[in-house]
Design a protein around this motif. Structure first.
Motif, PDB file in Angstrom:
ATOM      1  N   LYS A  75       0.828  -1.212   0.000  1.00 23.32           N
ATOM      2  CA  LYS A  75       0.000   0.000   0.000  1.00 23.32           C
ATOM      3  C   LYS A  75       0.860   1.259   0.000  1.00 23.32           C
ATOM      4  CE  LYS A  75      -2.268  -0.815   3.780  1.00 23.32           C
ATOM      5  NZ  LYS A  75      -1.576  -2.064   4.192  1.00 23.32           N
ATOM      6  N   VAL A  76       2.124   1.119   0.349  1.00 27.34           N
ATOM      7  CA  VAL A  76       3.005   2.272   0.450  1.00 27.34           C
ATOM      8  C   VAL A  76       3.447   2.701  -0.944  1.00 27.34           C
ATOM      9  CG1 VAL A  76       5.178   3.141   1.373  1.00 27.34           C
ATOM     10  CG2 VAL A  76       3.788   1.567   2.727  1.00 27.34           C
ATOM     11  N   GLN A  77       3.182   3.960  -1.264  1.00 27.15           N
ATOM     12  CA  GLN A  77       3.464   4.469  -2.604  1.00 27.15           C
ATOM     13  C   GLN A  77       4.955   4.620  -2.866  1.00 27.15           C
ATOM     14  OE1 GLN A  77       1.424   8.130  -3.464  1.00 27.15           O
ATOM     15  NE2 GLN A  77       2.355   8.372  -5.483  1.00 27.15           N
ATOM     16  N   TYR A  78       5.732   4.933  -1.801  1.00 22.53           N
ATOM     17  CA  TYR A  78       7.152   5.205  -1.981  1.00 22.53           C
ATOM     18  C   TYR A  78       8.003   4.191  -1.215  1.00 22.53           C
ATOM     19  CZ  TYR A  78       5.530   9.633  -3.865  1.00 22.53           C
ATOM     20  OH  TYR A  78       4.901  10.582  -4.630  1.00 22.53           O
ATOM     21  N   GLU A  79       9.114   3.829  -1.813  1.00 20.76           N
ATOM     22  CA  GLU A  79      10.037   2.895  -1.190  1.00 20.76           C
ATOM     23  C   GLU A  79      11.112   3.617  -0.381  1.00 20.76           C
ATOM     24  OE1 GLU A  79      11.726   0.173  -3.995  1.00 20.76           O
ATOM     25  OE2 GLU A  79       9.819  -0.091  -5.064  1.00 20.76           O
ATOM     26  N   HIS A  80      11.387   4.856  -0.746  1.00 16.54           N
ATOM     27  CA  HIS A  80      12.471   5.601  -0.113  1.00 16.54           C
ATOM     28  C   HIS A  80      12.001   7.019   0.167  1.00 16.54           C
ATOM     29  CE1 HIS A  80      16.941   7.128  -0.450  1.00 16.54           C
ATOM     30  NE2 HIS A  80      16.489   7.135   0.804  1.00 16.54           N
ATOM     31  N   PRO A 231      13.857   2.899  -7.059  1.00 17.88           N
ATOM     32  CA  PRO A 231      13.786   3.699  -8.289  1.00 17.88           C
ATOM     33  C   PRO A 231      13.360   5.122  -7.968  1.00 17.88           C
ATOM     34  CG  PRO A 231      11.916   2.196  -8.145  1.00 17.88           C
ATOM     35  CD  PRO A 231      12.842   1.826  -7.032  1.00 17.88           C
ATOM     36  N   ARG A 232      13.756   6.047  -8.795  1.00 16.50           N
ATOM     37  CA  ARG A 232      13.465   7.458  -8.525  1.00 16.50           C
ATOM     38  C   ARG A 232      11.970   7.743  -8.518  1.00 16.50           C
ATOM     39  NH1 ARG A 232      18.410  11.280 -10.277  1.00 16.50           N
ATOM     40  NH2 ARG A 232      20.062   9.730 -10.017  1.00 16.50           N
ATOM     41  N   GLN A 233      11.205   7.032  -9.328  1.00 17.77           N
ATOM     42  CA  GLN A 233       9.761   7.277  -9.358  1.00 17.77           C
ATOM     43  C   GLN A 233       9.075   6.791  -8.086  1.00 17.77           C
ATOM     44  OE1 GLN A 233      11.441   5.325 -11.415  1.00 17.77           O
ATOM     45  NE2 GLN A 233      10.321   3.460 -11.977  1.00 17.77           N
ATOM     46  N   ARG A 234       9.805   6.073  -7.241  1.00 15.91           N
ATOM     47  CA  ARG A 234       9.258   5.625  -5.967  1.00 15.91           C
ATOM     48  C   ARG A 234      10.060   6.210  -4.797  1.00 15.91           C
ATOM     49  NH1 ARG A 234       5.344   1.970  -6.824  1.00 15.91           N
ATOM     50  NH2 ARG A 234       5.259   1.452  -4.618  1.00 15.91           N
ATOM     51  N   THR A 235      10.659   7.372  -5.065  1.00 11.76           N
ATOM     52  CA  THR A 235      11.424   8.090  -4.047  1.00 11.76           C
ATOM     53  C   THR A 235      10.785   9.456  -3.823  1.00 11.76           C
ATOM     54  OG1 THR A 235      13.479   6.976  -4.678  1.00 11.76           O
ATOM     55  CG2 THR A 235      13.690   9.026  -3.440  1.00 11.76           C
ATOM     56  N   LEU A 236      10.651   9.853  -2.574  1.00  7.79           N
ATOM     57  CA  LEU A 236       9.989  11.109  -2.202  1.00  7.79           C
ATOM     58  C   LEU A 236      10.908  11.931  -1.328  1.00  7.79           C
ATOM     59  CD1 LEU A 236       7.314  12.845  -1.973  1.00  7.79           C
ATOM     60  CD2 LEU A 236       6.893  11.567   0.144  1.00  7.79           C
ATOM     61  N   LEU A 237      11.025  13.214  -1.632  1.00  6.74           N
ATOM     62  CA  LEU A 237      11.754  14.145  -0.777  1.00  6.74           C
ATOM     63  C   LEU A 237      10.745  15.005  -0.023  1.00  6.74           C
ATOM     64  CD1 LEU A 237      14.930  16.157  -1.670  1.00  6.74           C
ATOM     65  CD2 LEU A 237      13.091  17.232  -0.394  1.00  6.74           C
ATOM     66  N   VAL A 238      10.931  15.120   1.287  1.00  7.52           N
ATOM     67  CA  VAL A 238      10.076  15.963   2.126  1.00  7.52           C
ATOM     68  C   VAL A 238      10.933  17.088   2.702  1.00  7.52           C
ATOM     69  CG1 VAL A 238       8.484  16.051   4.081  1.00  7.52           C
ATOM     70  CG2 VAL A 238       8.706  13.926   2.739  1.00  7.52           C
ATOM     71  N   HIS A 285       0.138  10.901   1.896  1.00  3.61           N
ATOM     72  CA  HIS A 285       0.787  10.870   0.585  1.00  3.61           C
ATOM     73  C   HIS A 285       1.633   9.613   0.409  1.00  3.61           C
ATOM     74  CE1 HIS A 285      -0.044  15.055  -0.872  1.00  3.61           C
ATOM     75  NE2 HIS A 285      -0.290  15.226   0.403  1.00  3.61           N
ATOM     76  N   VAL A 286       2.259   9.186   1.503  1.00  2.00           N
ATOM     77  CA  VAL A 286       3.130   8.014   1.430  1.00  2.00           C
ATOM     78  C   VAL A 286       2.311   6.734   1.373  1.00  2.00           C
ATOM     79  CG1 VAL A 286       4.910   6.707   2.669  1.00  2.00           C
ATOM     80  CG2 VAL A 286       5.008   9.214   2.602  1.00  2.00           C
ATOM     81  N   GLY A 287       1.191   6.733   2.098  1.00  5.02           N
ATOM     82  CA  GLY A 287       0.349   5.553   2.160  1.00  5.02           C
ATOM     83  C   GLY A 287       0.688   4.627   3.296  1.00  5.02           C
ATOM     84  N   ALA A 288       1.543   5.073   4.208  1.00  4.92           N
ATOM     85  CA  ALA A 288       1.949   4.214   5.329  1.00  4.92           C
ATOM     86  C   ALA A 288       0.843   4.111   6.371  1.00  4.92           C
ATOM     87  CB  ALA A 288       3.219   4.772   5.967  1.00  4.92           C
TER      88      ALA A 288
END
Length: 288
Positions: A75-80, A231-238, A285-288
């Motif tokens: 369910k988590v949208q981002y891996e990193h 992958p960059r498409q699954r990486t989020l900067l906050v 946003h992350v889905g956690a």
């Protein structure tokens, strides 16, 4: 060998390569610098560093240990998740303004308030100093920056974490998404600050800079991504500034800005569509 912090006695660590503990993803490295003959071999310290580390620790010498990662929650949208530190996780706004006012008073320059700070604060941070009236023909920017950082480091204990920091980091960790810090702070000061708030164990990488000039962090971010398996498409900067947004764009990753720190909501929304009011909002946003 498990990760230890502080490092075992007699085991020297270069200033840009510090240990981070209690994180399921490590990076094994073969030191590219000489260690003392009696130094204990420390072969499972996750990577922490700054721009330029790749010159001494090539990517081929850093082996990701992803096979030890538990399965990520689908369910988590981002891996990193890459976090900024000052203003995003650390609530240092009032202390920063107070420290800056000390420098301004010493130089007989006009003092500022929080609103003025949030209006003019920028990167490279030398631009911010010039906007406040510092004259670098009389003293070097490096001297002023060192003065500021020394005073700020003495006041870190007066700062606090933003609301929900530990809960948010814990939820993301529970979903088995990895987390890092990417900061414009000098590496040693950053490591010590994160440690002093008891957050070190949440992060697989804590990436700062080699000096106190806060010129930016695109290069350090690229260095971090080069070592990350996500992958960059699954990486989020906050982050909390438009510089964070610019860094994310340059790196080709998504960005969320929180209006808690060094730029106001009105300033953030001039460029970034994803602006939230609290760290708790990041979870959605992350889905956690």
């Amino acid at each position: 060998m498990g990760v230890q912090y502080p490092p075992p006695r007699g085991c020297p660590v270069p200033s840009v390569l510090r240990p981070v503990c209690n994180y399921p993803v490590g990076v094994q490295y073969r030191p590219a610098i000489a260690m003392s003959p009696d130094a204990e071999v420390c072969d499972h310290w996750p990577f922490t560093g700054s721009a330029g580390v790749a010159d001494r620790f090539p990517v081929t010498d850093l082996q990701s240990t992803d096979e030890r990662l538990p399965a990520r929650d689908p369910k988590v949208q981002y891996e990193h998740i890459i976090w900024d530190w000052n203003g995003t996780l650390l609530d240092d706004l009032d202390v920063c303004v107070d420290v800056m006012n000390g420098l301004l008073t010493d130089r007989r320059l006009a003092r500022i308030d929080v609103d003025r700070h949030r209006e003019v604060f920028d990167f490279p941070v030398e631009t911010y100093y010039r906007a406040l009236g510092f004259d670098f023909s009389e003293e070097s920017f490096g001297t002023v920056a060192s003065d500021y950082c020394t005073r700020f480091d003495h006041r870190v204990a007066d700062c606090r974490l933003h609301d929900d920091v530990e809960a948010v980091l814990g939820k993301i960790a529970a979903a088995n998404a990895r987390q890092s810090i990417l900061s414009s702070c000098e590496q040693g000061s950053l490591i010590e600050a994160v440690r002093s708030f008891g957050l070190t164990g949440h992060f697989g990488a804590i990436v700062g800079q080699a000096d106190q000039h806060a010129k930016g962090k695109v290069a350090a971010g690229a260095d971090l991504l080069a070592r990350a398996a996500a992958p960059r498409q699954r990486t989020l900067l906050v982050g909390d500034t438009l510089h964070d947004y610019a860094v994310a764009k340059a790196l080709g990753i998504d960005c969320i800005l929180v209006s808690l720190g060094h730029h106001s909501t009105s300033r953030l929304t001039t460029e970034c569509e994803s602006v939230v009011e609290s760290l708790a909002d990041v979870i959605a946003h992350v889905g956690a």
